[in-house]
Design an enzyme around this catalytic site. Structure first.
Site, PDB file in Angstrom:
ATOM      1  N   LYS A  59       0.844  -1.208   0.000  1.00  0.00           N
ATOM      2  CA  LYS A  59       0.000   0.000   0.000  1.00  0.00           C
ATOM      3  C   LYS A  59       0.877   1.256   0.000  1.00  0.00           C
ATOM      4  CE  LYS A  59      -1.666   1.564   4.000  1.00  0.00           C
ATOM      5  NZ  LYS A  59      -1.309   2.956   4.354  1.00  0.00           N
ATOM      6  N   ASN A  60       1.865   1.281   0.890  1.00  0.00           N
ATOM      7  CA  ASN A  60       2.671   2.492   1.072  1.00  0.00           C
ATOM      8  C   ASN A  60       3.685   2.723  -0.036  1.00  0.00           C
ATOM      9  OD1 ASN A  60       1.176   2.969   3.277  1.00  0.00           O
ATOM     10  ND2 ASN A  60       2.732   2.391   4.771  1.00  0.00           N
ATOM     11  N   ARG A  85      -4.724  10.736   4.385  1.00  0.00           N
ATOM     12  CA  ARG A  85      -3.618  11.681   4.532  1.00  0.00           C
ATOM     13  C   ARG A  85      -2.629  11.569   3.394  1.00  0.00           C
ATOM     14  NH1 ARG A  85      -3.269  13.801   8.953  1.00  0.00           N
ATOM     15  NH2 ARG A  85      -1.209  14.509   8.403  1.00  0.00           N
ATOM     16  N   CYS A  98      -4.991  13.344  13.320  1.00  0.00           N
ATOM     17  CA  CYS A  98      -4.849  11.901  13.083  1.00  0.00           C
ATOM     18  C   CYS A  98      -4.725  11.216  14.431  1.00  0.00           C
ATOM     19  CB  CYS A  98      -3.608  11.625  12.234  1.00  0.00           C
ATOM     20  SG  CYS A  98      -3.352   9.880  11.917  1.00  0.00           S
ATOM     21  N   ARG A 110       0.790  15.002  12.771  1.00  0.00           N
ATOM     22  CA  ARG A 110       1.333  14.693  11.436  1.00  0.00           C
ATOM     23  C   ARG A 110       1.397  15.944  10.574  1.00  0.00           C
ATOM     24  NH1 ARG A 110      -0.945   9.054   9.356  1.00  0.00           N
ATOM     25  NH2 ARG A 110       0.951   9.143   8.126  1.00  0.00           N
ATOM     26  N   ASP A 134       5.303  20.290   7.545  1.00  0.00           N
ATOM     27  CA  ASP A 134       6.297  21.383   7.474  1.00  0.00           C
ATOM     28  C   ASP A 134       7.548  20.963   6.718  1.00  0.00           C
ATOM     29  OD1 ASP A 134       8.242  20.822  10.385  1.00  0.00           O
ATOM     30  OD2 ASP A 134       6.570  19.582   9.714  1.00  0.00           O
ATOM     31  N   ASP A 143       4.758   0.828  12.184  1.00  0.00           N
ATOM     32  CA  ASP A 143       3.524   0.206  11.703  1.00  0.00           C
ATOM     33  C   ASP A 143       3.379  -1.242  12.160  1.00  0.00           C
ATOM     34  OD1 ASP A 143       3.635   1.915   8.456  1.00  0.00           O
ATOM     35  OD2 ASP A 143       3.085   2.601  10.465  1.00  0.00           O
ATOM     36  N   ARG A 186      -8.577  -0.558   4.902  1.00  0.00           N
ATOM     37  CA  ARG A 186      -7.741   0.471   4.284  1.00  0.00           C
ATOM     38  C   ARG A 186      -6.381  -0.086   3.897  1.00  0.00           C
ATOM     39  NH1 ARG A 186      -8.356   6.238   6.717  1.00  0.00           N
ATOM     40  NH2 ARG A 186      -6.875   6.462   5.013  1.00  0.00           N
TER      41      ARG A 186
HETATM   42  C1  EPZ Z   1       4.425   6.995   6.188  1.00  0.00           C
HETATM   43  O1  EPZ Z   1       3.656   8.103   6.672  1.00  0.00           O
HETATM   44  C2  EPZ Z   1       3.457   5.800   6.164  1.00  0.00           C
HETATM   45  N1  EPZ Z   1       2.328   6.115   5.318  1.00  0.00           N
HETATM   46  C3  EPZ Z   1       2.950   5.503   7.578  1.00  0.00           C
HETATM   47  O2  EPZ Z   1       2.176   4.299   7.529  1.00  0.00           O
HETATM   48  C4  EPZ Z   1       4.148   5.227   8.482  1.00  0.00           C
HETATM   49  O3  EPZ Z   1       3.689   5.073   9.807  1.00  0.00           O
HETATM   50  C5  EPZ Z   1       5.127   6.425   8.433  1.00  0.00           C
HETATM   51  O4  EPZ Z   1       5.519   6.688   7.071  1.00  0.00           O
HETATM   52  C6  EPZ Z   1       6.399   6.157   9.227  1.00  0.00           C
HETATM   53  O5  EPZ Z   1       7.019   5.001   8.788  1.00  0.00           O
HETATM   54  C7  EPZ Z   1       2.470   5.972   3.965  1.00  0.00           C
HETATM   55  O6  EPZ Z   1       3.511   5.650   3.433  1.00  0.00           O
HETATM   56  C8  EPZ Z   1       1.245   6.234   3.142  1.00  0.00           C
HETATM   57  P1  EPZ Z   1       6.450  10.468   8.163  1.00  0.00           P
HETATM   58  P2  EPZ Z   1       4.261   9.600   6.610  1.00  0.00           P
HETATM   59  O7  EPZ Z   1       6.308  11.753   7.433  1.00  0.00           O
HETATM   60  O8  EPZ Z   1       5.178   9.734   5.463  1.00  0.00           O
HETATM   61  C9  EPZ Z   1       6.942  13.779  11.564  1.00  0.00           C
HETATM   62  C10 EPZ Z   1       0.305   2.899   7.833  1.00  0.00           C
HETATM   63  O9  EPZ Z   1      -0.093   2.373   8.892  1.00  0.00           O
HETATM   64  N2  EPZ Z   1       6.832  14.765  10.460  1.00  0.00           N
HETATM   65  O10 EPZ Z   1       7.633   9.622   7.839  1.00  0.00           O
HETATM   66  O11 EPZ Z   1       3.098  10.510   6.729  1.00  0.00           O
HETATM   67  C11 EPZ Z   1       5.634  13.008  11.773  1.00  0.00           C
HETATM   68  O12 EPZ Z   1       4.744  13.713  12.582  1.00  0.00           O
HETATM   69  C12 EPZ Z   1       0.775   4.374   7.847  1.00  0.00           C
HETATM   70  O13 EPZ Z   1       0.349   2.317   6.749  1.00  0.00           O
HETATM   71  C13 EPZ Z   1       7.058  16.092  10.721  1.00  0.00           C
HETATM   72  O14 EPZ Z   1       7.342  16.473  11.850  1.00  0.00           O
HETATM   73  O15 EPZ Z   1       5.103   9.626   7.974  1.00  0.00           O
HETATM   74  C14 EPZ Z   1       6.134  11.714  12.403  1.00  0.00           C
HETATM   75  O16 EPZ Z   1       6.317  11.902  13.773  1.00  0.00           O
HETATM   76  C15 EPZ Z   1       0.469   5.063   9.135  1.00  0.00           C
HETATM   77  N3  EPZ Z   1       6.951  16.979   9.688  1.00  0.00           N
HETATM   78  C16 EPZ Z   1       7.494  11.510  11.714  1.00  0.00           C
HETATM   79  O17 EPZ Z   1       7.878  12.770  11.177  1.00  0.00           O
HETATM   80  C17 EPZ Z   1       6.640  16.593   8.402  1.00  0.00           C
HETATM   81  O18 EPZ Z   1       6.546  17.432   7.495  1.00  0.00           O
HETATM   82  C18 EPZ Z   1       7.475  10.469  10.585  1.00  0.00           C
HETATM   83  O19 EPZ Z   1       6.378  10.774   9.736  1.00  0.00           O
HETATM   84  C19 EPZ Z   1       6.411  15.228   8.166  1.00  0.00           C
HETATM   85  C20 EPZ Z   1       6.515  14.323   9.204  1.00  0.00           C
END
Ligand code: EPZ
Length: 421
Positions: free
Chosen positions: A22-23, A91, A115, A120, A123, A306, A398
């Site tokens: 999916k991801n 998202r 969320c 999430r 920035d 995850d 999902r």
């Molecule tokens: C991806 O989300 C995955 N989703 C998530 O899987 C997964 O949990 C996550 O990566 C971490 O591995 C998809 O690929 C569709 P991040 P993403 O940006 O990219 C912070 C599932 O269950 N952050 O790597 O949205 C954020 O808050 C889903 O399949 C900022 O601070 O996650 C988090 O604490 C859930 N600023 C950390 O970084 C930003 O601009 C990692 O988030 C972006 C993120």
């Protein structure tokens, strides 16, 4: 709205085939917006999140055809505004920003709301786009990114919780059509980022270093159509490995990349489970006794966030005290209160869960709150006494294709029942 009834105590054995990721499929489908030419994506899982992404692509003007796991997208003429009523459902819709900015030099997407798994923000995505010379404006709940032209530059994508996966994807996609060379430092190195880079390179992009913390993109004038097969879903695979540990005798997962699951295999072996690895399959030997282990979630190649909830469900019934520290989404513990309703002994202290293994869990009505939490509740039901009734299972659909049928094919007793109203 469906609910799932899990009859506990039925041993699992046999073989299960793992679906496409999916991801990985979500950003790859978004990347098809970067060219006017047809793109053919294979092994796309049948999930509601994929359905939302295809709706967004159609809404943006792309022609979308889909037949049993193969999606063909032709984005000849496109619009640059992704609608709130679809984006709010998922998202990951945010990853159309990069391709639209790359191709059309502007993009408007509604800002992702709250969320349940935690904060999430986007920035880092916006900081990355600014490194290419793009500006942004937030108004009426939308974010608009725009640029007269995109110029290659140096961007760092490290936040408080480490690198960002979709942020890396977004900047990488925009940079493919920028003028000059972009260097992404502190990039995410997840296998899904590598899969996207491989697809972009098949479209004519010039990307090196995907899978490391430093990705180099040399911009090109335009991209062409391409064909691609999505990698196996390592989180679906990890979930079935835990299912095998929870209630299995001998379960083989086919069509996996074992290398993507090293961190999960390490923890399961420490918890006492024997795992045989082959080229594209692995076998988990259940033994019915789970030893305690210590887990800290981290960006890849660390232990995936995850898979944290699923491990909570396993370690709840076992020997000793396990400590789980969630560093990526520190508040990601919605499943804990539901597992405690089944008799689990879990103490939460900030981002740390202390799980004291108990001898028995008992089936109970429980509520799913998000995708991975719902998988954890189904797994807990497999080794609980009696029936566990999991409601709001739309969360599970999902990210898992027919998880109940797949578990039943291994010997589980799971029913999906419709809830009126
Ligand atoms: C991806 O989300 C995955 N989703 C998530 O899987 C997964 O949990 C996550 O990566 C971490 O591995 C998809 O690929 C569709 P991040 P993403 O940006 O990219 C912070 C599932 O269950 N952050 O790597 O949205 C954020 O808050 C889903 O399949 C900022 O601070 O996650 C988090 O604490 C859930 N600023 C950390 O970084 C930003 O601009 C990692 O988030 C972006 C993120």
């Amino acid at each position: 709205m469906d609910k799932i009834l899990v009859h506990g105590g039925h041993p699992l054995s046999g073989t299960v085939k793992i679906g496409g990721s999916k991801n990985s499929a979500l950003p790859i489908l978004a990347a098809t917006l970067l060219t006017k030419e047809p793109c053919v994506i294979r092994h796309v899982p049948d999930l509601s999140d994929i359905h939302y992404m295809l709706q967004i692509l159609s809404h943006l003007g792309a022609q979308v055809e889909r037949a049993s796991g193969v999606v063909t997208v032709t984005a000849e003429k496109i619009d640059t505004v992704a609608p709130y009523d679809i984006v709010r459902k998922m998202r990951a819709s945010v990853c159309v920003l990069g391709p639209l900015l790359g191709r059309e030099k502007e993009a408007t997407v509604s800002l992702p709301g709250g969320c349940v798994i935690g904060d999430r923000p986007i920035d880092l995505h916006l900081k990355g786009f600014a490194g290419l010379g793009a500006s942004h404006r937030i108004a009426q709940g939308n974010v608009k990114v725009f640029a007269g032209e995109l110029k290659g530059g140096l961007v760092s994508l490290r936040g408080k919780q480490g690198p960002t996966v979709l942020g890396t994807d977004n900047v990488m996609m925009a940079a493919t059509l920028a003028d000059g060379v972009t260097v992404i430092d502190n990039a995410a190195a997840e296998p899904e980022v590598v899969d996207l880079a491989n697809f972009l390179n098949a479209m004519g992009a010039k990307i090196e270093g995907a899978g490391t913390r430093r990705i180099i993109i040399e911009g090109v004038k335009e991209l062409h159509g391409a064909e691609h097969e999505v990698i196996p879903d390592r989180i679906e695979a990890g979930t079935f490995m835990v299912a095998a540990a929870v209630a299995g005798e001998k379960v083989t997962l086919q069509r996996v990349d074992p290398g993507h699951l090293d961190a999960v295999s390490d923890r399961l072996q420490e918890a006492g489970y024997k795992i045989d690895v082959a080229k594209d399959s692995l076998t988990v030997h259940g033994n019915g006794v789970t030893n305690c282990t210590q887990i800290t979630t981290e960006p890849y190649p660390g232990f995936p966030t995850d898979m944290q909830a699923q491990m909570c469900a396993l370690l709840s019934k076992g020997k000793g005290v396990s400590v789980i520290t969630e560093t990526v989404f520190p508040q990601r513990y919605m499943h804990v209160s539901e597992l405690k309703r089944m008799g689990a002994n879990i103490e939460l202290d900030g981002a740390t869960a202390t799980v004291t293994g108990v001898e028995h869990l008992s089936g109970a009505p429980v509520m799913a709150s998000d995708l991975r939490a719902s998988a954890a509740l189904v797994l807990a039901g497999l080794h609980a006494d009696g029936v566990t009734e999991v409601s709001r299972v739309y969360h599970i659909d999902r990210g898992y294709e027919c998880i109940d049928e797949k578990l039943n094919s291994l010997g589980a007793q799971i029913e999906r029942v419709k809830v009126k109203g």
